[in-house]
Design a protein around this motif. Structure first.
Motif, short mmCIF file in Angstrom:
data_model
loop_
_atom_site.label_atom_id
_atom_site.label_comp_id
_atom_site.label_asym_id
_atom_site.label_seq_id
_atom_site.Cartn_x
_atom_site.Cartn_y
_atom_site.Cartn_z
N ALA A 284 -39.96 -11.20 34.64
CA ALA A 284 -38.54 -11.49 34.82
C ALA A 284 -37.86 -10.50 35.76
O ALA A 284 -36.75 -10.74 36.23
N HIS A 285 -38.53 -9.38 36.03
CA HIS A 285 -37.93 -8.32 36.86
C HIS A 285 -38.64 -8.16 38.20
O HIS A 285 -38.39 -7.20 38.92
N ARG A 286 -39.50 -9.10 38.52
CA ARG A 286 -40.30 -8.96 39.75
C ARG A 286 -39.43 -8.86 40.99
O ARG A 286 -39.64 -7.99 41.85
N GLU A 287 -38.45 -9.73 41.10
CA GLU A 287 -37.59 -9.72 42.29
C GLU A 287 -36.85 -8.39 42.41
O GLU A 287 -36.74 -7.83 43.51
N PHE A 288 -36.34 -7.88 41.28
CA PHE A 288 -35.64 -6.60 41.30
C PHE A 288 -36.57 -5.48 41.77
O PHE A 288 -36.21 -4.68 42.63
N ILE A 289 -37.76 -5.41 41.20
CA ILE A 289 -38.70 -4.34 41.55
C ILE A 289 -39.06 -4.40 43.03
O ILE A 289 -39.01 -3.39 43.74
N GLU A 290 -39.40 -5.57 43.50
CA GLU A 290 -39.81 -5.71 44.90
C GLU A 290 -38.66 -5.44 45.85
O GLU A 290 -38.86 -4.92 46.95
N ARG A 291 -37.45 -5.76 45.43
CA ARG A 291 -36.29 -5.48 46.27
C ARG A 291 -36.07 -3.98 46.40
O ARG A 291 -35.70 -3.49 47.47
N GLN A 292 -36.32 -3.23 45.32
CA GLN A 292 -36.17 -1.78 45.39
C GLN A 292 -37.17 -1.16 46.36
O GLN A 292 -36.87 -0.19 47.06
N LEU A 293 -38.35 -1.73 46.41
CA LEU A 293 -39.37 -1.19 47.31
C LEU A 293 -39.02 -1.47 48.77
O LEU A 293 -39.60 -0.86 49.67
#
Length: 305
Positions: A284-293
């Motif tokens: 559920a947090h994949r988009e958030f994590i990848e956006r931070q990178l």
């Protein structure tokens, strides 16, 4: 007078040793010392010791995991552990907390949900996940190669009934924690089993936190549970302790399936054998994590972009 000074000196040395030797990061059974480079991507998040309750200039508050050479994945609520200044926190790399290989300053600490920590203190786990960005690449201070982990974005149902390992330094009473990284293996369980186990526990009344009074936790869909015993209330048990938040839950040596977020019922000896360890999964947090990178701007509890 010299005798008094000598006693004070000896006490100071003893206290300095105890601060990094007698903690209880994982509570219960099957706790072992990790090998020196077994989980070299796991880091300690520390903050400055303004209270001077120990002789250490800073001390461990949470764990985290390097997911790139400049990014650390951890829990959002660790961001609000007693300070409002990002400069009070550092990331330590290395198996030995007394002599870490390197310390890194934090550039940004971005949470999935704004001010998640204030909600967390009221018993709402919300979306307890953050990504820290370091000012410097880890290889600016470390010469050996560090094998970075793989994040598992599987649906939570595929993560049930697995033997999973967590590792870190934890934190104990009066800021006592172990010098070397420890590890423990637990069994992941389904949401339904976790909820049944929690419902079987005694009603929590006034333990440590007034917000927990007479309340039962409802397990969220993205929360993975684990425990160290098949029957709640019966030993042997294993559970997370203070300071284990933010550390990764892993299968194998470098595949992370979740981040530690806490336990329920709360940390208290009378509840240890009933406790379920709680972890936040990543799908559920994949988009958030990848956006931070990709260096996207997110607002965290510090209100910084």
């Amino acid at each position: 007078m010299k005798c008094v000074l000598y006693i004070v000196y000896c006490f100071a040395i003893l206290k300095s040793i105890l601060v990094l030797s007698n903690g209880n990061p994982f509570i219960g059974y099957n706790v072992k010392q990790a090998e020196s480079y077994e989980f070299d991507f796991i880091v300690s998040i520390s903050r400055k010791n303004y209270a001077k309750m120990s002789l250490e200039e800073d001390y461990h508050i949470c764990g985290g995991a390097l997911i790139t050479t400049t990014h650390v994945l951890t829990s959002a609520h660790c961001e609000c552990e007693g300070s409002v200044d990002l400069e009070d926190y550092t990331v330590k790399v290395g198996h030995d907390l007394r002599n870490p290989e390197a310390n890194f300053s934090i550039s940004t600490w971005n949470s999935y949900q704004k001010c998640c920590c204030s909600l967390f203190r009221r018993g709402n786990m919300c979306n307890d996940i953050s990504v820290i960005t370091l000012f410097d690449d880890i290889y600016s201070k470390i010469t050996r190669e560090i094998v970075l982990p793989v994040l598992n974005y599987s649906p939570i149902e595929q993560l049930y009934n697995k033997n999973a390992t967590s590792a870190g330094w934890g934190d104990g009473i009066n800021m006592l924690h172990p010098r070397y990284m420890l590890k423990v293996t637990m069994r992941t369980i389904s949401k339904e089993e976790c909820q049944r186990n929690i419902d079987m526990a005694p009603i929590v009344v006034g333990v440590n936190d007034k917000y927990r009074s007479k309340r039962k936790r409802i397990i969220k869909n993205n929360t993975l549970c684990s425990n160290g015993n098949p029957v709640p209330g019966v030993i042997p048990y294993t559970t997370l302790g203070g300071g284990d938040s933010g550390s990764p839950l892993m299968i194998g040596n470098n595949e992370i399936i979740a981040i530690n977020t806490g336990v329920f019922p709360p940390e208290s000896p009378e509840y240890y054998a009933y406790q379920q360890s709680l972890h936040v999964t990543f799908l559920a947090h994949r988009e958030f994590i990848e956006r931070q990178l990709k260096n996207a701007n997110e607002i965290g509890c510090f209100g910084r972009k």
